[in-house]
Design a protein around this motif. Sequence first.
Motif, PDB file in Angstrom:
ATOM      1  N   GLN A 151       8.542   3.279   6.573  1.00  0.00           N
ATOM      2  CA  GLN A 151       8.475   3.941   5.261  1.00  0.00           C
ATOM      3  C   GLN A 151       8.556   2.905   4.147  1.00  0.00           C
ATOM      4  OE1 GLN A 151      11.065   7.442   4.054  1.00  0.00           O
ATOM      5  NE2 GLN A 151      11.811   5.913   2.604  1.00  0.00           N
ATOM      6  N   ASN A 152       9.397   1.899   4.332  1.00  0.00           N
ATOM      7  CA  ASN A 152       9.538   0.853   3.321  1.00  0.00           C
ATOM      8  C   ASN A 152       8.219   0.117   3.116  1.00  0.00           C
ATOM      9  OD1 ASN A 152      12.274   1.541   3.429  1.00  0.00           O
ATOM     10  ND2 ASN A 152      12.708  -0.020   4.956  1.00  0.00           N
ATOM     11  N   GLN A 153       7.508  -0.136   4.200  1.00  0.00           N
ATOM     12  CA  GLN A 153       6.234  -0.850   4.102  1.00  0.00           C
ATOM     13  C   GLN A 153       5.143   0.025   3.505  1.00  0.00           C
ATOM     14  OE1 GLN A 153       5.963  -2.052   8.187  1.00  0.00           O
ATOM     15  NE2 GLN A 153       7.000  -4.012   7.830  1.00  0.00           N
ATOM     16  N   VAL A 154       5.229   1.338   3.715  1.00  0.00           N
ATOM     17  CA  VAL A 154       4.256   2.256   3.111  1.00  0.00           C
ATOM     18  C   VAL A 154       4.362   2.205   1.586  1.00  0.00           C
ATOM     19  CG1 VAL A 154       3.668   4.691   2.784  1.00  0.00           C
ATOM     20  CG2 VAL A 154       4.080   3.813   5.089  1.00  0.00           C
ATOM     21  N   VAL A 155       5.595   2.126   1.078  1.00  0.00           N
ATOM     22  CA  VAL A 155       5.793   2.028  -0.370  1.00  0.00           C
ATOM     23  C   VAL A 155       5.187   0.731  -0.896  1.00  0.00           C
ATOM     24  CG1 VAL A 155       7.506   1.886  -2.215  1.00  0.00           C
ATOM     25  CG2 VAL A 155       7.851   3.464  -0.309  1.00  0.00           C
ATOM     26  N   ALA A 156       5.416  -0.382  -0.174  1.00  0.00           N
ATOM     27  CA  ALA A 156       4.833  -1.665  -0.575  1.00  0.00           C
ATOM     28  C   ALA A 156       3.305  -1.603  -0.529  1.00  0.00           C
ATOM     29  CB  ALA A 156       5.346  -2.781   0.331  1.00  0.00           C
ATOM     30  N   LEU A 157       2.766  -0.923   0.500  1.00  0.00           N
ATOM     31  CA  LEU A 157       1.307  -0.771   0.609  1.00  0.00           C
ATOM     32  C   LEU A 157       0.754   0.013  -0.574  1.00  0.00           C
ATOM     33  CD1 LEU A 157      -1.381  -0.987   2.123  1.00  0.00           C
ATOM     34  CD2 LEU A 157      -0.725   1.062   3.429  1.00  0.00           C
ATOM     35  N   GLN A 158       1.446   1.080  -0.969  1.00  0.00           N
ATOM     36  CA  GLN A 158       1.001   1.861  -2.123  1.00  0.00           C
ATOM     37  C   GLN A 158       0.933   0.988  -3.375  1.00  0.00           C
ATOM     38  OE1 GLN A 158       3.271   5.977  -1.055  1.00  0.00           O
ATOM     39  NE2 GLN A 158       2.582   5.778  -3.140  1.00  0.00           N
ATOM     40  N   LYS A 159       1.985   0.202  -3.572  1.00  0.00           N
ATOM     41  CA  LYS A 159       2.021  -0.658  -4.754  1.00  0.00           C
ATOM     42  C   LYS A 159       0.914  -1.705  -4.694  1.00  0.00           C
ATOM     43  CE  LYS A 159       3.631  -2.106  -8.642  1.00  0.00           C
ATOM     44  NZ  LYS A 159       3.265  -1.347  -9.847  1.00  0.00           N
ATOM     45  N   PHE A 160       0.683  -2.241  -3.517  1.00  0.00           N
ATOM     46  CA  PHE A 160      -0.381  -3.231  -3.341  1.00  0.00           C
ATOM     47  C   PHE A 160      -1.741  -2.610  -3.637  1.00  0.00           C
ATOM     48  CE2 PHE A 160      -3.517  -5.400  -0.611  1.00  0.00           C
ATOM     49  CZ  PHE A 160      -3.366  -6.694  -1.078  1.00  0.00           C
ATOM     50  N   ALA A 161      -1.975  -1.406  -3.113  1.00  0.00           N
ATOM     51  CA  ALA A 161      -3.253  -0.716  -3.344  1.00  0.00           C
ATOM     52  C   ALA A 161      -3.462  -0.444  -4.832  1.00  0.00           C
ATOM     53  CB  ALA A 161      -3.289   0.590  -2.556  1.00  0.00           C
ATOM     54  N   VAL A 162      -2.396  -0.057  -5.521  1.00  0.00           N
ATOM     55  CA  VAL A 162      -2.478   0.219  -6.958  1.00  0.00           C
ATOM     56  C   VAL A 162      -2.920  -1.033  -7.717  1.00  0.00           C
ATOM     57  CG1 VAL A 162      -1.048   0.667  -8.999  1.00  0.00           C
ATOM     58  CG2 VAL A 162      -0.856   2.145  -6.991  1.00  0.00           C
ATOM     59  N   ILE A 163      -2.327  -2.171  -7.379  1.00  0.00           N
ATOM     60  CA  ILE A 163      -2.679  -3.437  -8.043  1.00  0.00           C
ATOM     61  C   ILE A 163      -4.154  -3.773  -7.818  1.00  0.00           C
ATOM     62  CG2 ILE A 163      -2.319  -5.943  -7.927  1.00  0.00           C
ATOM     63  CD1 ILE A 163       0.651  -5.335  -7.382  1.00  0.00           C
ATOM     64  N   ILE A 164      -4.616  -3.622  -6.585  1.00  0.00           N
ATOM     65  CA  ILE A 164      -6.007  -3.950  -6.256  1.00  0.00           C
ATOM     66  C   ILE A 164      -6.969  -3.029  -7.001  1.00  0.00           C
ATOM     67  CG2 ILE A 164      -7.706  -4.113  -4.400  1.00  0.00           C
ATOM     68  CD1 ILE A 164      -5.530  -6.296  -4.409  1.00  0.00           C
ATOM     69  N   PHE A 165      -6.672  -1.724  -7.051  1.00  0.00           N
ATOM     70  CA  PHE A 165      -7.546  -0.781  -7.754  1.00  0.00           C
ATOM     71  C   PHE A 165      -7.617  -1.108  -9.246  1.00  0.00           C
ATOM     72  CE2 PHE A 165      -6.539   2.699  -4.392  1.00  0.00           C
ATOM     73  CZ  PHE A 165      -7.421   2.100  -3.522  1.00  0.00           C
ATOM     74  N   GLN A 166      -6.478  -1.457  -9.823  1.00  0.00           N
ATOM     75  CA  GLN A 166      -6.464  -1.774 -11.255  1.00  0.00           C
ATOM     76  C   GLN A 166      -7.277  -3.034 -11.556  1.00  0.00           C
ATOM     77  OE1 GLN A 166      -2.228  -1.909 -11.697  1.00  0.00           O
ATOM     78  NE2 GLN A 166      -2.045   0.263 -12.187  1.00  0.00           N
ATOM     79  N   GLN A 167      -7.082  -4.050 -10.743  1.00  0.00           N
ATOM     80  CA  GLN A 167      -7.851  -5.281 -10.935  1.00  0.00           C
ATOM     81  C   GLN A 167      -9.354  -5.024 -10.810  1.00  0.00           C
ATOM     82  OE1 GLN A 167      -6.667  -8.831  -8.791  1.00  0.00           O
ATOM     83  NE2 GLN A 167      -4.613  -8.030  -8.552  1.00  0.00           N
ATOM     84  N   THR A 168      -9.717  -4.282  -9.771  1.00  0.00           N
ATOM     85  CA  THR A 168     -11.136  -4.015  -9.512  1.00  0.00           C
ATOM     86  C   THR A 168     -11.778  -3.290 -10.687  1.00  0.00           C
ATOM     87  OG1 THR A 168     -10.624  -3.831  -7.158  1.00  0.00           O
ATOM     88  CG2 THR A 168     -12.755  -2.979  -7.870  1.00  0.00           C
ATOM     89  N   SER A 169     -11.046  -2.351 -11.266  1.00  0.00           N
ATOM     90  CA  SER A 169     -11.580  -1.563 -12.382  1.00  0.00           C
ATOM     91  C   SER A 169     -11.938  -2.442 -13.571  1.00  0.00           C
ATOM     92  CB  SER A 169     -10.559  -0.501 -12.803  1.00  0.00           C
ATOM     93  OG  SER A 169     -10.293   0.375 -11.732  1.00  0.00           O
TER      94      SER A 169
END
Length: 687
Positions: free
Chosen positions: A431-449
């Motif tokens: 569960q802890n890693q899922v939260v980190a994955l969510q945050k990582f995905a958010v950063i990547i989506f924002q950069q890509t945009s």
Amino acid sequence: MESFPPQIYDGMQHMSESVFVGLCKIVGMSQQVAIRRDTWDFMEMVDIRMKKGYGIPMYSGSIREGLRLVGSDLDCMYWPNNHRVIMNMSQTKNYNTSNTALILSDSSESPPGFTLLQLLTPFTYRQVQLSCVRVNGRVCISSSIWRHIMCNVGNLDSTVHGPCGSGIYRGSLEYDLAHCFVSDIWPLSALRILRCHSWPDAEVVNDIVRNGCHFVAIGHPLGPHENEEWRISFSRAEYKLVSSMNHCQFLTYGLLKIFLKEVINQQSDDTNKLLCSYHMKTTIFWAIQQNTLPHWCSQNLLDGFWVCFKLLLKWVYEGICPNFFIPQNNLFLTKVHGSAQNRLFLQLHELYKKGLACLLQCSSIRSYIVDVLYNPRLFICTDESIMRSEVENDRELIGESIMAVAAYLFPGNITKAIHMIEQFVHSPLTQNQVVALQKFAVIIFQQTSFLLQDMYTNTGVNKQVYIADKISCRMLKLAAKFGFVSDMLYIAMYYNKTLRYKEALSAVEMTKVKLAQPYIMYNGHVVRERYTEAVGGKSWFKKMREAVTTDIVLINKICYITELRSEQQSALQNRELAFVIPVFVMLHFLEFLCYRQIDTTLSQAALDELQVLLHHGRRLYIPRETRDISWEILGICQQITGNLPAALYSYQQSLITEYPVNKIRSATQIRIQDIVQSTDNQVLPLD
């Protein structure tokens, strides 16, 4: 036990439990430690997938192990993934030498734990070639030359410390960065770990051996080739061993580090550099393996500490501290000997004669001992579910997730990052890693945009711009859906950049409403009762989206807000890759910029709120490391409105008063120069 004073010996179990509770608060509870390790494990998984060739990192040190003591540092080892160290020539057949540089470890002429590294193949990096010297007719990589060349590679200003480049990142995080080489093969000299022991168990041993070792750039001071030798590093193995400890053992390890800092190293100036944290780690490794204390638990934590302290005292008396992996490597050889050894032993023996009363000199845990001495019937609760609330665990997980993904603000290959996120979705994660994955995905989506917007706006092809805009908006909304409350502001930034001011203000208003809620968690600050009442027991998805906010990170290679471009350029020139801007500063900044195009009265109101925040709300809402950029933003707004005296004051606050974390000094100086010239005043020296 015979040396414990009677008043302390009585009620030893009760006192151990009290110290256990104290150490849980200082070092961390088992769930906290698990959160810390899980998120850093995730970080390493990302590294392995994202970074090929040169620059595969491995994190170690106190922070990686799960400790968060004052002064805890982060050790990072980088190595070229297309270089491998072998132990004998027969192992060359396991590698393709057309794309892998092979290095032979030759320890025949070196002290235990050290070796020469002979370059066998011509395929290598320029830095390796520049580090090569001849030793007895062989081409060897000189550790001293390599260390000098690699100390300041990258974006950090470091000083040489042992085999590492050391420094402080963003004014607070101490780090040691070592550029090293890796071997897939466990060295013969360290095979003692394969022997049958109760600890570590066979699974841990197999994992350790399977992952090989590293070689760091420092020679033995008494070796025949000090400037050329390399030290064999078992950092990965040590992390595995620390992770295999039960929580009481881990707390004992933390107590040893605290005792070293607060007691042993305070005895005298001539002995306070003789022992280090690595000696404490070695002590507890041997104490656990020797099985002196069959069962480590909260009731006998002080017994475990005493076992370790007696072992350390014995080693100092003998002048021998055996490395856990290569016992022939005496860690005391160059420091703890002669008169210094004698003085250190006498000091430790004085502490030993006091028994556990010596722990009263530890300011961090003294109160937990005194409380029990004065109140022997004091109830001690060691149940973590009672000791620690849901809010505290949430705060820990959020903080660790942000720290873990901070290193991936610059992934380089966005396509590869998105593909990796897709792979992780189908991988077994905690569960802890899922939260980190969510945050990582958010950063990547924002950069890509924002990158897409920049890429296709410059083409001038309307259809491409339209499609890129649709994708960017969709990704930013997805990021806001899976991110924190503050991630809504990236949507507002995007709309502001693309001149859609009403849409930007709509996103700002939505964020403003959520930030005004009494249960919001910001930088660890939260009203516990309100937070529990609002989102207690809910999923992490709900908590992150509804009740958690954090500061805004702007990557300096990406243009988010035109008005900040000169600050980003200034930071990049000084090798600062990102800004961190307080969420409330960004909120008012965006309000000001957007209302400037729609309603000047509301624009002035936003500026007034920003000014009040800077002058009166700094302590709670503007962390120290963000104040230089916050004053800068206020000055920019004031300059836009034509209030030049106020803007000059704000810029001077940013330049002179605040710590230059974001490295925007040159941009600030230019802005001040512009104001002074426009008002026909003489330039004042500001440095």
